[in-house]
Design a protein around this motif. Sequence first.
Motif, short mmCIF file in Angstrom:
data_model
loop_
_atom_site.label_atom_id
_atom_site.label_comp_id
_atom_site.label_asym_id
_atom_site.label_seq_id
_atom_site.Cartn_x
_atom_site.Cartn_y
_atom_site.Cartn_z
N ILE A 1 0.63 -1.29 0.34
CA ILE A 1 -0.06 0.24 -0.21
C ILE A 1 1.12 1.53 0.07
N PHE A 2 1.37 0.49 0.89
CA PHE A 2 2.97 2.33 0.66
C PHE A 2 3.45 2.94 -0.43
N GLY A 3 3.82 1.55 -1.84
CA GLY A 3 4.50 1.48 -2.52
C GLY A 3 3.44 2.43 -3.46
N ALA A 4 1.89 1.65 -3.19
CA ALA A 4 0.81 2.16 -4.36
C ALA A 4 0.24 3.85 -3.76
N LEU A 5 1.03 3.38 -2.75
CA LEU A 5 0.33 5.67 -2.40
C LEU A 5 1.44 6.35 -2.79
N LEU A 6 2.88 5.95 -2.77
CA LEU A 6 3.77 6.54 -3.86
C LEU A 6 3.33 6.77 -5.65
N VAL A 7 2.86 6.97 -5.76
CA VAL A 7 2.22 6.91 -7.66
C VAL A 7 1.64 8.06 -7.26
N PHE A 8 1.53 8.97 -6.43
CA PHE A 8 0.51 10.38 -6.48
C PHE A 8 1.48 11.41 -6.13
N PRO A 9 2.48 11.21 -5.62
CA PRO A 9 3.51 12.97 -4.68
C PRO A 9 3.86 12.36 -6.08
N ILE A 10 4.05 11.56 -6.84
CA ILE A 10 5.72 11.13 -7.81
C ILE A 10 5.49 11.59 -8.85
N MET A 11 4.14 11.08 -9.80
CA MET A 11 3.18 11.31 -11.06
C MET A 11 3.16 13.37 -10.76
N PHE A 12 2.65 13.96 -9.43
CA PHE A 12 3.15 15.42 -9.15
C PHE A 12 4.15 15.88 -9.27
N ILE A 13 5.07 15.60 -8.18
CA ILE A 13 6.33 15.69 -8.92
C ILE A 13 6.60 16.22 -10.26
N GLN A 14 6.89 14.88 -10.88
CA GLN A 14 6.97 14.46 -12.21
C GLN A 14 6.66 15.32 -13.37
N TYR A 15 4.88 15.48 -12.97
CA TYR A 15 4.20 16.81 -13.38
C TYR A 15 4.82 18.06 -13.44
N VAL A 16 5.17 18.44 -12.34
CA VAL A 16 5.27 19.83 -12.26
C VAL A 16 7.03 19.67 -12.94
N PHE A 17 7.47 18.95 -12.77
CA PHE A 17 9.31 19.08 -13.25
C PHE A 17 8.71 19.47 -14.97
N LYS A 18 7.68 18.60 -15.35
CA LYS A 18 7.73 18.32 -16.72
C LYS A 18 7.42 20.15 -17.90
N VAL A 19 6.31 20.19 -16.27
CA VAL A 19 5.64 21.68 -16.88
C VAL A 19 6.37 23.56 -16.77
N GLU A 20 7.34 22.49 -16.16
CA GLU A 20 8.57 23.89 -15.55
C GLU A 20 9.92 22.82 -16.42
N ASN A 21 9.32 22.55 -17.19
CA ASN A 21 11.01 22.17 -17.42
C ASN A 21 12.71 22.22 -17.44
N VAL A 22 11.95 21.35 -16.05
CA VAL A 22 12.82 21.81 -15.12
C VAL A 22 13.33 19.59 -15.05
N LEU A 23 14.77 19.17 -15.28
CA LEU A 23 15.54 17.87 -15.48
C LEU A 23 14.85 17.06 -16.37
N GLN A 24 14.62 17.66 -17.15
CA GLN A 24 14.43 16.93 -18.72
C GLN A 24 15.34 16.81 -20.32
N GLY A 25 14.79 16.59 -20.82
CA GLY A 25 16.31 15.91 -21.83
C GLY A 25 16.19 14.89 -22.12
N LEU A 26 17.43 14.23 -23.01
CA LEU A 26 17.42 12.33 -22.61
C LEU A 26 18.20 12.21 -22.46
N PHE A 27 19.09 12.20 -21.11
CA PHE A 27 19.70 12.24 -19.79
C PHE A 27 18.45 12.52 -18.84
N TYR A 28 17.97 13.57 -18.16
CA TYR A 28 17.72 13.49 -17.48
C TYR A 28 16.67 13.20 -17.23
#
Length: 231
Positions: free
Chosen positions: A38-65
């Motif tokens: 369940i802990f692993g399942a709940l991790l999806v939500f904060p991780i998806m939010f952080i990844q969404y912010v990174f994508k919108v703000e163009n942070v840590l994007q690119g072929l490696f990052y």
Amino acid sequence: MLGIVTAGIAPGLALMSYFYLKDQYGSEPFAIVFKTFIFGALLVFPIMFIQYVFKVENVLQGLFYEPFISMGLLEEFFKWFILFYTIYQHVSFDEPYDGIVYGASVSLGFATVENIFYLFANGLEYAFGRALLPVSSHALFGVIMGYYLGKSKFSPDSNKKWLVLSLLIPFILHGSYNYILITLEDWLTMMIPFMIFLWYLGLKKVKKARLMSDKHFNQQIIYEKPFISGK
């Protein structure tokens, strides 16, 4: 809807059962394994939010990052963090193989929820491919992480080295998986040998963890014999 949920849950449940039932020195308490899932399942939500912010703000994007940092490192770090702070010192973690069970559990909790979301968004026809690739790869990253956590907890020396490797190796493998999937046009030609290697490595760690558990329990028997015999 029921079909999608069932297809989303089934591969994770099958893989979890496989690793859980290989524990030859008494299965882990179901409640603790389920809580880790369940802990692993709940991790999806904060991780998806952080990844969404990174994508919108163009942070840590690119072929490696993107494949290595904003996906691989972020996901593996959160799973490692949960295992280290909720399971590593737990009384139920009493043999090296237990790391395999708990590592697979937290990873499959994450992979199962992620899989359900993906199938809802893209359709049931992707269920088989998702089971073979993302779900099984997450399970194997967790197995490898759990192996090194078990080695760290029960080795007489170099505990910090194994602890570092418990995060570093899953991160590198996860990043490599993402890199192949995201950046290579003909990704399947590389993904097939990568997955064969990942299964080989994961099952090798399972075998080693079982041997470590054998040694651990044999040592316990030797230490306890004088007290049992009354000497």
